[in-house]
Design an enzyme around this catalytic site. Structure first.
Site, PDB file in Angstrom:
ATOM      1  N   ARG A  37       0.624  -1.172  -0.192  1.00 21.42           N
ATOM      2  CA  ARG A  37       0.022   0.127  -0.018  1.00 21.42           C
ATOM      3  C   ARG A  37       0.729   1.233   0.033  1.00 21.42           C
ATOM      4  O   ARG A  37       2.064   1.105   0.597  1.00 21.42           O
ATOM      5  CB  ARG A  37      -0.959   0.047   1.295  1.00 21.42           C
ATOM      6  CG  ARG A  37      -1.960  -1.089   1.438  1.00 21.42           C
ATOM      7  CD  ARG A  37      -2.941  -1.011   0.270  1.00 21.42           C
ATOM      8  NE  ARG A  37      -3.728   0.083   0.057  1.00 21.42           N
ATOM      9  CZ  ARG A  37      -5.040  -0.241   0.232  1.00 21.42           C
ATOM     10  NH1 ARG A  37      -5.439  -1.074   0.668  1.00 21.42           N
ATOM     11  NH2 ARG A  37      -5.581   1.082   0.364  1.00 21.42           N
ATOM     12  N   HIS A 150       6.158 -10.688  23.473  1.00 27.87           N
ATOM     13  CA  HIS A 150       6.418 -10.560  22.083  1.00 27.87           C
ATOM     14  C   HIS A 150       7.866  -9.555  21.934  1.00 27.87           C
ATOM     15  O   HIS A 150       8.043  -8.794  22.770  1.00 27.87           O
ATOM     16  CB  HIS A 150       5.334  -9.889  21.271  1.00 27.87           C
ATOM     17  CG  HIS A 150       4.093 -10.843  21.023  1.00 27.87           C
ATOM     18  ND1 HIS A 150       3.267 -11.082  21.889  1.00 27.87           N
ATOM     19  CD2 HIS A 150       3.884 -11.551  19.991  1.00 27.87           C
ATOM     20  CE1 HIS A 150       2.270 -12.027  21.345  1.00 27.87           C
ATOM     21  NE2 HIS A 150       2.755 -12.334  20.246  1.00 27.87           N
ATOM     22  N   LYS A 154       6.549  -4.889  18.303  1.00 23.09           N
ATOM     23  CA  LYS A 154       4.929  -5.143  18.449  1.00 23.09           C
ATOM     24  C   LYS A 154       4.242  -3.931  18.907  1.00 23.09           C
ATOM     25  O   LYS A 154       4.439  -3.441  19.852  1.00 23.09           O
ATOM     26  CB  LYS A 154       4.613  -6.430  19.063  1.00 23.09           C
ATOM     27  CG  LYS A 154       3.263  -6.766  19.024  1.00 23.09           C
ATOM     28  CD  LYS A 154       2.782  -8.153  19.708  1.00 23.09           C
ATOM     29  CE  LYS A 154       1.152  -8.523  19.580  1.00 23.09           C
ATOM     30  NZ  LYS A 154       0.862  -8.220  17.839  1.00 23.09           N
ATOM     31  N   GLY A 160      -3.311  -9.719  20.107  1.00 24.89           N
ATOM     32  CA  GLY A 160      -4.776 -10.372  19.752  1.00 24.89           C
ATOM     33  C   GLY A 160      -4.813 -11.616  20.133  1.00 24.89           C
ATOM     34  O   GLY A 160      -6.035 -11.948  20.712  1.00 24.89           O
TER      35      GLY A 160
END
Length: 260
Positions: A37, A150, A154, A160
């Site tokens: 993108r 993590h 992150k 999540g």
């Protein structure tokens, strides 16, 4: 079933590169498109397939191809909406989606097959199936805590996956996670409420992902830990999902549990 055609969104990122490499190594898959993108397409020509940054230009060239996306919540929602317009199936592993963004994904899934999972690991999704039963067997004498670790890049916290684990645990207790989740403890907070699920976050180094569920009861403790050693685990899960999703119909927002 023939070869499943794959488009990778975010092909220059770490996950995107891993997914593209696995697709090229799998005779059951064909890499037909790579995307970024924002116009940052320099270097994508090396994949020797259709490339670009505009979904409305790329997707019409690749009807039926499954788009795989591990990007950002905002980008993933826009991609799902474009897939809905053009009819391309989409596998999304982006984390950190708000409730509203999840609802937008579900809206897109009414028009094109969409599978979204905050964790594509078969192991984690197996835990999501067995943890509710363990929760019911142990009963409410056992306090529940979730801890996740993590890497230091992150962006969202709790992860999540941690939220998904906590949600399935809360549902097993018939609790509302929004009312019972505690993500931070500091100061003189008093005794731990019985109706509570703690979610604790650690960040550092290059940890791919570690999630531990604790059941802390009278005189004993049960710990269940899932450790992801490589991003390949998530990429393989996403491509397994893509193979399955290619033959599905729209109408619901699918998850890994639908495959298992």
């Amino acid at each position: 079933m023939g070869t499943v055609k794959i488009v990778v969104m975010g092909a220059k990122g770490r996950m995107g590169q891993t997914i593209a490499q696995l697709v090229q190594a799998d005779p059951a898959l064909e890499l037909v498109g790579v995307m970024e993108r924002g116009g940052g397409t320099a270097g994508l020509e090396c994949f020797n397939c259709v490339f670009g940054s505009d979904l409305d230009v790329v997707l019409p060239q690749l009807p039926g191809a499954v788009l795989v996306d591990f990007t950002s919540p905002e980008s993933s929602v826009r991609t799902a909406q474009a897939c809905a317009v053009h009819g391309n199936p989409m596998v999304c592993g982006t984390t950190g989606l708000t409730a509203d963004q999840q609802a937008q994904m579900a809206d897109a899934a009414a028009k094109a097959p969409v599978l979204w999972a905050p964790n594509m690991s078969v192991g984690v999704n197996t835990l999501l199936k067995i943890l509710p039963e363990l929760t019911r067997i142990l009963g409410e004498a056992y306090d529940i805590e979730v801890m996740e670790i993590h890497h230091n890049q992150k962006k969202d916290a709790p992860s999540g996956t941690a939220l998904k684990l906590a949600e399935c645990l809360a549902q097993a207790r018939e609790w509302d996670l929004k009312e019972t989740a505690t993500c931070c403890r500091e100061g003189i907070i008093g005794a731990r409420p019985q109706k509570e699920i703690g979610l604790q976050t650690l960040r550092g180094g290059d940890v791919v992902g570690v999630h531990t569920v604790y059941f802390l009861g009278p005189g004993e403790r049960i710990e269940i830990t899932h450790q992801a050693h490589s991003r390949t685990t998530f990429a393989q899960g996403a491509l397994r999902a893509a193979k399955w999703l290619a033959s599905q119909k729209p109408g619901k927002l699918y998850g890994i549990g639908d495959i298992l």
